[in-house]
Enzyme design. Structure first.
Site, PDB file in Angstrom:
ATOM      1  N   HIS A   1       0.726  -1.840   4.047  1.00  0.00           N
ATOM      2  CA  HIS A   1       1.392  -0.749   3.336  1.00  0.00           C
ATOM      3  C   HIS A   1       2.798  -1.265   3.001  1.00  0.00           C
ATOM      4  CE1 HIS A   1      -1.279   1.380   6.202  1.00  0.00           C
ATOM      5  NE2 HIS A   1      -1.362   2.349   5.319  1.00  0.00           N
TER       6      HIS A   1
ATOM      7  N   ASP B   1       5.090  -0.996   5.941  1.00  0.00           N
ATOM      8  CA  ASP B   1       4.878  -1.834   7.153  1.00  0.00           C
ATOM      9  C   ASP B   1       5.640  -3.131   7.002  1.00  0.00           C
ATOM     10  OD1 ASP B   1       2.529  -0.199   7.426  1.00  0.00           O
ATOM     11  OD2 ASP B   1       1.305  -1.817   6.576  1.00  0.00           O
TER      12      ASP B   1
HETATM   13  C1  XUL Z   1      -5.524   5.846   8.613  1.00  0.00           C
HETATM   14  C2  XUL Z   1      -6.001   4.655   7.892  1.00  0.00           C
HETATM   15  C3  XUL Z   1      -4.998   3.961   7.052  1.00  0.00           C
HETATM   16  C4  XUL Z   1      -5.554   3.396   5.797  1.00  0.00           C
HETATM   17  C5  XUL Z   1      -4.532   2.812   4.867  1.00  0.00           C
HETATM   18  O1  XUL Z   1      -6.495   6.525   9.338  1.00  0.00           O
HETATM   19  O2  XUL Z   1      -7.141   4.277   8.011  1.00  0.00           O
HETATM   20  O3  XUL Z   1      -4.409   2.976   7.825  1.00  0.00           O
HETATM   21  O4  XUL Z   1      -6.488   2.388   6.068  1.00  0.00           O
HETATM   22  O5  XUL Z   1      -3.517   3.701   4.562  1.00  0.00           O
END
Ligand code: XUL
Ligand code: CO
Length: 436
Positions: free
Chosen positions: A101, A104
């Protein structure tokens, strides 16, 4: 910079008789299974948020993870240093892909502009490390669920300025994903849903979400990003109800809003089970629509009712997953991303290796077993034979949409059904266990 994991060697395949906890017993990356190497079949990815950023807190206590390389600050220098640690991790564990993300990898700073600049600086380092090591970005995404501004949603927020902020973040995250040669881009709508319908205009929120996705498609075309978009279904947590609740709901939303050609699904085990399905169910729903793009590999806990994001260790589960993947002809842009974390009790850096080794070995066994089941052919033949009456002239007429109720009535009047064949579920379960 000195090594972050000085006592950890590169993890090697030592075979099933090895007693070395820091070795693969099943995952032999270059071994061919059904004509393709294990690593090409699986396309394992490491999740930046879990490996580098998860402090291992839970609702009852703070994080426990030891991260001696991290100074705990929101500085760009600290973020850039983490990139080096992450690439050392990927090198030692032998994982070729990663996912992140925006928030992150780089800090969220005072203004959006400052956050974008920080993201660009960290992306420079990610690109440099990718070029040095050959590691690739499986997918990028924007975090539209941590910051308090997104507490009531982002692309479904009641507030236009929040929606605009989410849009700007997605625009930037797609651009950075493209710059890093990312193979895909994920939308997980953690807060795209509601806590209560009492204050929610569901129709308007869903229309806004569709417009958001269309604008993202326009942007992707404008900058020449060719990878697929993925939606990641999840029914709840953090919201009470999330609009992307399962594969079927996502597919319906995409079809209704004319988005299906631009999207596939990123199906996650613990999300499928929270939706009251098996992983095999949601994978099959996605694959049937030619929309199974990628997988977030993890598992839940039967006794805990939330998204525990545990590493997959159940061979039956990994076998079922690999059966769907092999039967659809394998991944194209997607892969198996370990969206999974260590338990709060497993707080030492070495535990990062144990959990990934376990997940990779579990999938290696699943792959070998699934391949053997397919090559054996008895399971496939049984299912084919079970539907063989549909291969008759009348069956074909029905399937092609050229039959009438009257024609079926003619058959029904002629045939007195006194018995139907057994489904043989237990015989087939025994057959699968022959291979496990
Ligand atoms: C949350 C989840 C996230 C997604 C990406 O449950 O799975 O980490 O994979 O935003
Ligand atoms: Co996920």
């Amino acid at each position: 910079m000195s090594e972050a994991f000085p006592d950890i060697p590169r993890i090697q395949y030592e075979g099933p008789n090895s007693k070395n906890p820091l070795a693969f017993k099943q995952y032999n990356p270059d071994e061919a299974i059904g004509g393709k190497s294990m690593k090409e079949h699986m396309r394992f990815a490491a999740a930046y948020w879990h490996v580098m950023r998860n402090p291992l807190g839970d609702p009852f206590g703070p994080g426990t993870a030891k991260m001696p390389w991290d100074d705990g600050s929101d500085s760009v220098e600290n973020a850039v240093n983490r990139v080096d640690v992450f690439f050392e991790f990927m090198d030692k564990i032998g994982i070729d892909y990663y996912c992140f993300h925006d928030r992150d990898v780089a800090p969220e700073l005072e203004t959006l502009q400052a956050s974008n600049d920080a993201l660009d600086r960290v992306a420079d380092r990610l690109l440099q490390r990718q070029q040095e090591t050959g590691k690739k970005l499986l997918w990028g995404t924007a975090c539209l669920f941590i910051h308090p501004r997104f507490a009531q949603g982002a692309a479904t927020s009641p507030y236009l300025d929040v929606y605009a902020h989410g849009a700007a973040q997605v625009k930037k995250a797609i651009e950075v994903t493209h710059r890093l040669g990312g193979l895909g881009y994920v939308f997980w709508g953690g807060r795209e849903g509601y806590s209560s319908l009492i204050n929610t205009d569901m129709k308007r929120e869903l229309d806004h979400l569709a417009r958001f996705m269309h604008m993202a498609v326009d942007w992707k075309k404008e900058i020449g990003f060719e990878g697929p978009f993925y939606i990641e279904p999840k029914p709840r947590e953090p919201t009470t109800h999330q609009y992307d609740s399962d594969a079927a709901a996502c597919l319906n939303f995409l079809r209704e809003h004319d988005l299906l050609e631009h999207f596939k699904l990123n199906v996650e085990t613990n999300h499928a089970t929270l939706a009251g399905h098996t992983m095999q169910h949601d994978l099959t729903v996605a694959a049937n629509a030619d929309a199974l793009g990628s997988i977030d590999a993890n598992r839940g806990d039967e006794l805990i009712g939330w998204d525990t994001d545990q590493f997959p260790t159940d061979i039956y589960l990994t076998t079922q997953i690999m059966l769907v993947v092999l039967n659809m002809g394998g991944f194209t842009t997607g892969g198996l991303n370990f969206d999974a974390k260590r338990r709060r009790e497993s707080h030492e850096p070495i535990d990062l290796f144990h959990c990934h080794i376990g997940g990779m070995d579990a999938f290696a066994r699943g792959l070998k077993i699934a391949n053997a089941i397919i090559e054996d052919g008895r399971l496939g033949d049984f299912v084919k034979a079970r539907y063989s009456s549909w291969d008759s002239d009348l069956g074909q007429k029905v399937e092609s949409g050229n039959a009438s109720l009257a024609e079926l009535e003619t058959l029904a009047l002629r045939n007195n059904i006194s018995d139907i064949p057994s489904g043989r579920q237990e015989m087939l379960e025994n057959l699968i266990n022959e291979f496990i």
